[in-house]
Design a protein around this motif. Structure first.
Motif, PDB file in Angstrom:
ATOM      1  N   ALA A 161      80.594  62.072 106.324  1.00  0.00           N
ATOM      2  CA  ALA A 161      81.048  63.432 106.626  1.00  0.00           C
ATOM      3  C   ALA A 161      80.243  64.451 105.836  1.00  0.00           C
ATOM      4  CB  ALA A 161      82.535  63.566 106.318  1.00  0.00           C
ATOM      5  N   ALA A 162      79.869  64.099 104.602  1.00  0.00           N
ATOM      6  CA  ALA A 162      79.037  64.994 103.787  1.00  0.00           C
ATOM      7  C   ALA A 162      77.660  65.178 104.414  1.00  0.00           C
ATOM      8  CB  ALA A 162      78.914  64.439 102.367  1.00  0.00           C
ATOM      9  N   ILE A 163      77.109  64.079 104.919  1.00  0.00           N
ATOM     10  CA  ILE A 163      75.808  64.167 105.614  1.00  0.00           C
ATOM     11  C   ILE A 163      75.938  65.040 106.857  1.00  0.00           C
ATOM     12  CG2 ILE A 163      74.041  62.847 106.837  1.00  0.00           C
ATOM     13  CD1 ILE A 163      74.732  60.473 104.972  1.00  0.00           C
ATOM     14  N   ALA A 164      77.039  64.836 107.602  1.00  0.00           N
ATOM     15  CA  ALA A 164      77.284  65.639 108.796  1.00  0.00           C
ATOM     16  C   ALA A 164      77.409  67.118 108.443  1.00  0.00           C
ATOM     17  CB  ALA A 164      78.548  65.153 109.499  1.00  0.00           C
ATOM     18  N   LEU A 165      78.042  67.402 107.314  1.00  0.00           N
ATOM     19  CA  LEU A 165      78.206  68.792 106.870  1.00  0.00           C
ATOM     20  C   LEU A 165      76.844  69.437 106.619  1.00  0.00           C
ATOM     21  CD1 LEU A 165      79.906  71.187 105.905  1.00  0.00           C
ATOM     22  CD2 LEU A 165      80.029  70.103 103.645  1.00  0.00           C
ATOM     23  N   VAL A 166      75.952  68.700 105.982  1.00  0.00           N
ATOM     24  CA  VAL A 166      74.604  69.223 105.716  1.00  0.00           C
ATOM     25  C   VAL A 166      73.891  69.551 107.035  1.00  0.00           C
ATOM     26  CG1 VAL A 166      72.325  68.674 104.783  1.00  0.00           C
ATOM     27  CG2 VAL A 166      74.390  68.041 103.506  1.00  0.00           C
ATOM     28  N   ILE A 167      73.982  68.631 108.001  1.00  0.00           N
ATOM     29  CA  ILE A 167      73.351  68.848 109.309  1.00  0.00           C
ATOM     30  C   ILE A 167      73.969  70.050 110.017  1.00  0.00           C
ATOM     31  CG2 ILE A 167      72.908  67.850 111.582  1.00  0.00           C
ATOM     32  CD1 ILE A 167      71.308  66.526 109.361  1.00  0.00           C
ATOM     33  N   ASP A 168      75.304  70.141 109.973  1.00  0.00           N
ATOM     34  CA  ASP A 168      75.991  71.258 110.628  1.00  0.00           C
ATOM     35  C   ASP A 168      75.604  72.589 110.001  1.00  0.00           C
ATOM     36  OD1 ASP A 168      77.372  69.652 112.429  1.00  0.00           O
ATOM     37  OD2 ASP A 168      78.987  69.262 111.006  1.00  0.00           O
ATOM     38  N   LEU A 169      75.496  72.620 108.684  1.00  0.00           N
ATOM     39  CA  LEU A 169      75.099  73.852 108.005  1.00  0.00           C
ATOM     40  C   LEU A 169      73.648  74.216 108.343  1.00  0.00           C
ATOM     41  CD1 LEU A 169      76.731  73.369 104.472  1.00  0.00           C
ATOM     42  CD2 LEU A 169      77.461  74.921 106.293  1.00  0.00           C
ATOM     43  N   ALA A 170      72.787  73.207 108.441  1.00  0.00           N
ATOM     44  CA  ALA A 170      71.389  73.456 108.818  1.00  0.00           C
ATOM     45  C   ALA A 170      71.315  74.034 110.224  1.00  0.00           C
ATOM     46  CB  ALA A 170      70.581  72.160 108.731  1.00  0.00           C
ATOM     47  N   THR A 171      72.112  73.477 111.135  1.00  0.00           N
ATOM     48  CA  THR A 171      72.137  73.970 112.510  1.00  0.00           C
ATOM     49  C   THR A 171      72.665  75.396 112.560  1.00  0.00           C
ATOM     50  OG1 THR A 171      72.561  71.718 113.296  1.00  0.00           O
ATOM     51  CG2 THR A 171      72.989  73.505 114.833  1.00  0.00           C
ATOM     52  N   ALA A 172      73.732  75.649 111.807  1.00  0.00           N
ATOM     53  CA  ALA A 172      74.297  77.001 111.765  1.00  0.00           C
ATOM     54  C   ALA A 172      73.275  77.989 111.205  1.00  0.00           C
ATOM     55  CB  ALA A 172      75.572  77.005 110.923  1.00  0.00           C
ATOM     56  N   PHE A 173      72.522  77.565 110.192  1.00  0.00           N
ATOM     57  CA  PHE A 173      71.488  78.421 109.605  1.00  0.00           C
ATOM     58  C   PHE A 173      70.405  78.757 110.635  1.00  0.00           C
ATOM     59  CE2 PHE A 173      67.314  78.757 107.531  1.00  0.00           C
ATOM     60  CZ  PHE A 173      67.531  79.868 106.719  1.00  0.00           C
ATOM     61  N   LEU A 174      70.026  77.769 111.448  1.00  0.00           N
ATOM     62  CA  LEU A 174      68.984  77.970 112.456  1.00  0.00           C
ATOM     63  C   LEU A 174      69.412  78.971 113.530  1.00  0.00           C
ATOM     64  CD1 LEU A 174      67.752  74.285 112.952  1.00  0.00           C
ATOM     65  CD2 LEU A 174      66.409  76.172 112.014  1.00  0.00           C
ATOM     66  N   THR A 175      70.703  79.008 113.825  1.00  0.00           N
ATOM     67  CA  THR A 175      71.182  79.849 114.935  1.00  0.00           C
ATOM     68  C   THR A 175      71.872  81.136 114.481  1.00  0.00           C
ATOM     69  OG1 THR A 175      73.231  78.539 115.003  1.00  0.00           O
ATOM     70  CG2 THR A 175      71.451  77.890 116.497  1.00  0.00           C
ATOM     71  N   PHE A 176      72.075  81.302 113.169  1.00  0.00           N
ATOM     72  CA  PHE A 176      72.849  82.446 112.679  1.00  0.00           C
ATOM     73  C   PHE A 176      72.217  83.784 113.063  1.00  0.00           C
ATOM     74  CE2 PHE A 176      73.572  85.595 109.241  1.00  0.00           C
ATOM     75  CZ  PHE A 176      74.923  85.822 109.483  1.00  0.00           C
ATOM     76  N   THR A 177      70.929  83.943 112.783  1.00  0.00           N
ATOM     77  CA  THR A 177      70.253  85.205 113.077  1.00  0.00           C
ATOM     78  C   THR A 177      70.289  85.518 114.567  1.00  0.00           C
ATOM     79  OG1 THR A 177      68.758  84.879 111.202  1.00  0.00           O
ATOM     80  CG2 THR A 177      68.098  86.495 112.848  1.00  0.00           C
ATOM     81  N   MET A 178      70.049  84.491 115.398  1.00  0.00           N
ATOM     82  CA  MET A 178      70.061  84.679 116.847  1.00  0.00           C
ATOM     83  C   MET A 178      71.452  85.038 117.349  1.00  0.00           C
ATOM     84  SD  MET A 178      67.796  81.272 117.583  1.00  0.00           S
ATOM     85  CE  MET A 178      68.003  81.330 119.353  1.00  0.00           C
ATOM     86  N   SER A 179      72.486  84.536 116.676  1.00  0.00           N
ATOM     87  CA  SER A 179      73.856  84.768 117.131  1.00  0.00           C
ATOM     88  C   SER A 179      74.276  86.226 116.998  1.00  0.00           C
ATOM     89  CB  SER A 179      74.827  83.879 116.354  1.00  0.00           C
ATOM     90  OG  SER A 179      74.962  84.309 115.008  1.00  0.00           O
ATOM     91  N   LYS A 180      73.577  86.994 116.153  1.00  0.00           N
ATOM     92  CA  LYS A 180      73.933  88.400 115.961  1.00  0.00           C
ATOM     93  C   LYS A 180      73.640  89.237 117.202  1.00  0.00           C
ATOM     94  CE  LYS A 180      73.047  88.464 110.954  1.00  0.00           C
ATOM     95  NZ  LYS A 180      72.224  89.053 109.871  1.00  0.00           N
ATOM     96  N   HIS A 181      72.678  88.793 118.013  1.00  0.00           N
ATOM     97  CA  HIS A 181      72.236  89.596 119.150  1.00  0.00           C
ATOM     98  C   HIS A 181      72.518  88.942 120.499  1.00  0.00           C
ATOM     99  CE1 HIS A 181      70.160  91.906 116.080  1.00  0.00           C
ATOM    100  NE2 HIS A 181      69.574  90.805 115.659  1.00  0.00           N
ATOM    101  N   SER A 182      73.178  87.797 120.498  1.00  0.00           N
ATOM    102  CA  SER A 182      73.434  87.095 121.759  1.00  0.00           C
ATOM    103  C   SER A 182      74.790  86.404 121.712  1.00  0.00           C
ATOM    104  CB  SER A 182      72.323  86.067 122.024  1.00  0.00           C
ATOM    105  OG  SER A 182      72.675  85.212 123.082  1.00  0.00           O
ATOM    106  N   MET A 183      75.683  86.783 122.620  1.00  0.00           N
ATOM    107  CA  MET A 183      76.995  86.140 122.669  1.00  0.00           C
ATOM    108  C   MET A 183      76.856  84.683 123.111  1.00  0.00           C
ATOM    109  SD  MET A 183      78.457  88.181 126.033  1.00  0.00           S
ATOM    110  CE  MET A 183      80.104  88.079 125.373  1.00  0.00           C
TER     111      MET A 183
END
Length: 295
Positions: free
Chosen positions: A125-147
Motif C-alpha cells: 500500500a505504501a508503494i501504491a501511495l508513492v505511485i498515486d502521488l506521482a500520478t497526481a503530481f503529473l496531472t495536477f497542473t493540467m487539472s487546473k485548466h481542464s475539468m
C-alpha cells in the motif's frame, strides 16, 4: 514562438505526462495482482482493480483530449471539444460509484472486521501511495485548466487516500487491534470522494444541458447589447457553453437604422467578447416597422 506553437508544445507535454501516468498505474496494477496471487491476499487484488480503474480514468481523459483536438467538420460543426466534457461525466459517475462502494465496505466491516494479512499489505500500500502521488503530481497542473483532467486527477487522489488509509488503519490494527480505525478512515475517504464528485457533477451536466455559463446573467447581456447605438431591442436570446472555455450566443436584434448594420454588428460582437467572454455569436437583425418582405 507563436501562440499556436506554444499551445501545441503544451498539449504534447500534457499527453506525455498522461501517457506516463497511465503506464505506471498499469505496471502497479500488474505488480499488485502478482503480489496478491503470491501472498494469497484478496485485498491486494482488490486494490489492483482500484488502480486499474485509475488507469482507465486517465486513459479516458487522454482519448478525450485527442478527440477534442479534431477540427470541426460537416458531422460536428462546432468541433469535438465536448468529448472532454463527456469524459468528465463518465469519470465523475465512476468516482461516485467508488465513493459509494467505499462507504458500503466501511459499514460492512463494522459487522465483519477485516484482518490485515501481515505487514506485506501495508508495504505494498505504501508503494501504491508513492505511485498515486506521482500520478497526481503529473496531472495536477493540467487539472487546473481542464475539468476532464480534474476528474481523472480526483480518481488518483481518492486512490492515494485509500492507500494512505490502508497504511494508517493497517498499522493501527496490527499494533493495537484498533479495527474501528479502518471503518472510520474509509468513511472519511468516501465522504471526500463523494463531496468532490458532487462539486463537479452539476457544472458538467450544466454544460451538456446547454445552460447559461456561470457568472453570466442574461438580463445583463441584453442591457449591454441594448446600450449600443441604433439597437432598440434584443430578444430570443440564448447563451450556452460550447465547452468548458468557450461561450456562445444567438439573439434577435431590432434596429432603428438598418444602414448602420455593419457598424452595430461589430460593436455588439466586441461588447459581447470583452464584457462576457462570448467569442461565438450569431445575430439576426430586424428593422423597426418593416414590411414582411423587408425584414
Amino acid at each position: 514562438m507563436n501562440t499556436h506553437s506554444h499551445n501545441h508544445d503544451t498539449e504534447s507535454i500534457g499527453d506525455r505526462r498522461l501517457g506516463f501516468a497511465i503506464a505506471i498505474n498499469m505496471l502497479l496494477t500488474l505488480a499488485q495482482v502478482v503480489g496478491g496471487i503470491l501472498s494469497g491476499s484478496l485485498s491486494l487484488i482488490a486494490d489492483a482493480l482500484h488502480n486499474f480503474s485509475d488507469a482507465a480514468s486517465l486513459l479516458i481523459a487522454w482519448v478525450a483530449r485527442k478527440i477534442g483536438r479534431q477540427p470541426a467538420d460537416h458531422f460536428r460543426t462546432f468541433g469535438y471539444k465536448r468529448a472532454e466534457v463527456i469524459a468528465t461525466l463518465i469519470n465523475l459517475v465512476t468516482l461516485v460509484l467508488v465513493g459509494l462502494y467505499l462507504a458500503y465496505e466501511a459499514l460492512w466491516r463494522i459487522y465483519e472486521p477485516q484482518i490485515i494479512e501481515g505487514w506485506m499489505v501495508v508495504i505494498v500500500a505504501a508503494i501504491a501511495l508513492v505511485i498515486d502521488l506521482a500520478t497526481a503530481f503529473l496531472t495536477f497542473t493540467m487539472s487546473k485548466h481542464s475539468m476532464n483532467i480534474r476528474a481523472a486527477f480526483l480518481h488518483n487522489v481518492s486512490d492515494a487516500l485509500a492507500s494512505l488509509g490502508v497504511i494508517v488503519a493497517g498499522t493501527l490494527i496490527l499494533l493495537y487491534e484498533w479495527y474501528w480505525s479502518d471503518t472510520l478512515i474509509t468513511l472519511l475517504i468516501a465522504a471526500y470522494v463523494l463531496y468532490q464528485a458532487a462539486t463537479m457533477l452539476p457544472k458538467t451536466i450544466h454544460i451538456l444541458m446547454q445552460g447559461t455559463p456561470e457568472g453570466i446573467v442574461i438580463d445583463d447581456v441584453i442591457t449591454a447589447m441594448q446600450q449600443v447605438t441604433n439597437v432598440i431591442n434584443v430578444h430570443h436570446v440564448h447563451i450556452w457553453q460550447l465547452d468548458e472555455h468557450q461561450n456562445a450566443l444567438e439573439a434577435h436584434v431590432l434596429l432603428s437604422d438598418y444602414s448602420q448594420l455593419d457598424k452595430v454588428k461589430g460593436e455588439l460582437k466586441t461588447a459581447l467578447a470583452q464584457k462576457f467572454s462570448i467569442g461565438h455569436s450569431t445575430l439576426e437583425f430586424e428593422i423597426k416597422e418593416c414590411k414582411y418582405d423587408q425584414c
